[in-house]
Design a protein around this motif. Structure first.
Motif, short mmCIF file in Angstrom:
data_model
loop_
_atom_site.label_atom_id
_atom_site.label_comp_id
_atom_site.label_asym_id
_atom_site.label_seq_id
_atom_site.Cartn_x
_atom_site.Cartn_y
_atom_site.Cartn_z
N HIS A 53 0.83 -1.21 0.00
CA HIS A 53 0.00 0.00 0.00
C HIS A 53 0.86 1.26 0.00
CE1 HIS A 53 -3.52 2.39 0.68
NE2 HIS A 53 -3.02 2.90 1.80
N ARG A 54 0.55 2.19 -0.86
CA ARG A 54 1.19 3.50 -1.00
C ARG A 54 2.62 3.44 -1.55
NH1 ARG A 54 -1.57 7.98 1.16
NH2 ARG A 54 -3.35 7.34 2.39
N CYS A 55 3.01 2.33 -2.13
CA CYS A 55 4.33 2.26 -2.78
C CYS A 55 4.13 2.58 -4.25
CB CYS A 55 4.95 0.88 -2.61
SG CYS A 55 6.59 0.76 -3.38
N TRP A 56 4.88 3.54 -4.76
CA TRP A 56 4.70 4.00 -6.13
C TRP A 56 5.60 3.29 -7.12
CZ3 TRP A 56 9.30 5.75 -7.95
CH2 TRP A 56 10.24 6.12 -7.01
N ARG A 57 6.46 2.41 -6.66
CA ARG A 57 7.42 1.76 -7.55
C ARG A 57 6.75 0.70 -8.43
NH1 ARG A 57 9.72 2.43 -2.65
NH2 ARG A 57 11.66 3.59 -2.59
N ILE A 58 7.40 0.42 -9.55
CA ILE A 58 6.91 -0.61 -10.47
C ILE A 58 7.33 -1.97 -9.92
CG2 ILE A 58 7.06 -1.51 -12.83
CD1 ILE A 58 5.60 1.14 -12.64
N ALA A 59 6.39 -2.89 -9.87
CA ALA A 59 6.65 -4.23 -9.34
C ALA A 59 7.23 -5.11 -10.43
CB ALA A 59 5.36 -4.82 -8.80
N LYS A 60 8.35 -5.75 -10.12
CA LYS A 60 8.99 -6.63 -11.09
C LYS A 60 9.25 -8.02 -10.53
CE LYS A 60 11.39 -2.99 -13.58
NZ LYS A 60 12.69 -2.47 -13.99
N GLN A 61 9.07 -8.22 -9.21
CA GLN A 61 9.42 -9.49 -8.60
C GLN A 61 8.21 -10.09 -7.90
OE1 GLN A 61 12.47 -8.13 -6.03
NE2 GLN A 61 13.93 -7.80 -7.68
N GLN A 62 8.01 -11.39 -8.10
CA GLN A 62 6.90 -12.07 -7.46
C GLN A 62 7.35 -12.65 -6.13
OE1 GLN A 62 5.03 -14.99 -9.90
NE2 GLN A 62 3.44 -15.42 -8.42
N VAL A 63 6.50 -12.52 -5.12
CA VAL A 63 6.78 -13.12 -3.82
C VAL A 63 6.47 -14.60 -3.93
CG1 VAL A 63 6.18 -13.11 -1.38
CG2 VAL A 63 6.22 -10.96 -2.64
N GLU A 64 7.42 -15.45 -3.56
CA GLU A 64 7.25 -16.89 -3.70
C GLU A 64 6.07 -17.38 -2.88
OE1 GLU A 64 10.76 -19.26 -3.24
OE2 GLU A 64 12.03 -17.64 -4.00
N GLY A 65 5.27 -18.24 -3.50
CA GLY A 65 4.11 -18.82 -2.83
C GLY A 65 2.86 -17.96 -2.91
N THR A 66 2.94 -16.79 -3.53
CA THR A 66 1.78 -15.90 -3.67
C THR A 66 1.71 -15.41 -5.11
OG1 THR A 66 2.97 -13.85 -3.19
CG2 THR A 66 2.13 -15.08 -1.30
N THR A 67 0.67 -14.66 -5.39
CA THR A 67 0.54 -14.01 -6.69
C THR A 67 0.92 -12.54 -6.61
OG1 THR A 67 -1.78 -13.52 -6.26
CG2 THR A 67 -1.30 -15.57 -7.42
N TRP A 68 1.43 -12.10 -5.50
CA TRP A 68 1.78 -10.69 -5.31
C TRP A 68 3.04 -10.33 -6.07
CZ3 TRP A 68 1.35 -10.63 0.73
CH2 TRP A 68 0.02 -10.81 1.09
N MET A 69 3.02 -9.16 -6.66
CA MET A 69 4.18 -8.61 -7.33
C MET A 69 4.64 -7.40 -6.52
SD MET A 69 4.79 -10.49 -9.98
CE MET A 69 5.79 -9.53 -11.09
N VAL A 70 5.91 -7.34 -6.20
CA VAL A 70 6.43 -6.24 -5.39
C VAL A 70 7.70 -5.68 -6.03
CG1 VAL A 70 5.46 -7.07 -3.21
CG2 VAL A 70 7.71 -7.82 -3.90
N CYS A 71 8.09 -4.51 -5.55
CA CYS A 71 9.32 -3.88 -6.02
C CYS A 71 10.51 -4.47 -5.27
CB CYS A 71 9.25 -2.37 -5.82
SG CYS A 71 9.17 -1.87 -4.10
N HIS A 72 11.71 -4.10 -5.67
CA HIS A 72 12.91 -4.65 -5.04
C HIS A 72 13.03 -4.22 -3.58
CE1 HIS A 72 15.28 -0.90 -5.08
NE2 HIS A 72 14.63 -0.66 -6.20
N LYS A 73 12.45 -3.09 -3.22
CA LYS A 73 12.54 -2.62 -1.84
C LYS A 73 11.68 -3.47 -0.89
CE LYS A 73 11.90 1.29 1.18
NZ LYS A 73 11.41 2.64 1.35
N HIS A 74 10.52 -3.93 -1.35
CA HIS A 74 9.61 -4.66 -0.48
C HIS A 74 9.69 -6.17 -0.64
CE1 HIS A 74 7.58 -0.64 -0.56
NE2 HIS A 74 7.72 -0.87 0.73
#
Length: 105
Positions: A53-74
């Motif tokens: 929530h409230r992260c403006w970065r482009i997500a390029k990495q998937q969290v293993e075991g989920t369908t979530w895409m997050v940025c390198h910081k998170h």
């Protein structure tokens, strides 16, 4: 008579007083496409945005075991290195080679 002038003035304002709506699509109606493109750009940004929530970065990495895409910081593992990506690729190749099934008649 004054009502007719007001109605004709409104028609001129939106560009509906020309030859078969030509003025409308050349004037105010042209903005419909611009609004659609702007909306599409916002939609694409929101689709590829970090899941946090409230992260403006482009997500390029998937969290293993989920369908979530997050940025390198998170990402829980941090920013992946080349060695980490190579190890994951080799692990995936080994898993695919071990689970290959040959079909016989």
């Amino acid at each position: 008579m004054a009502d007719l002038v007001v109605v004709m003035g409104l028609g001129h304002l939106v560009g509906a007083d020309g030859n078969e709506w030509y003025n409308f699509w050349s004037g105010l109606g042209a903005d419909v496409g611009q609004v659609a493109l702007f909306g599409a750009a916002i939609g694409l940004y929101r689709k590829h945005n970090c899941h946090v929530h409230r992260c403006w970065r482009i997500a390029k990495q998937q969290v293993e075991g989920t369908t979530w895409m997050v940025c390198h910081k998170h990402h829980p593992d941090g920013k992946p290195t080349e060695a980490h990506m190579t190890a994951l690729a080799e692990k995936k190749r080994a898993a695919d080679a071990g689970s290959s099934v040959t079909l016989t008649d």
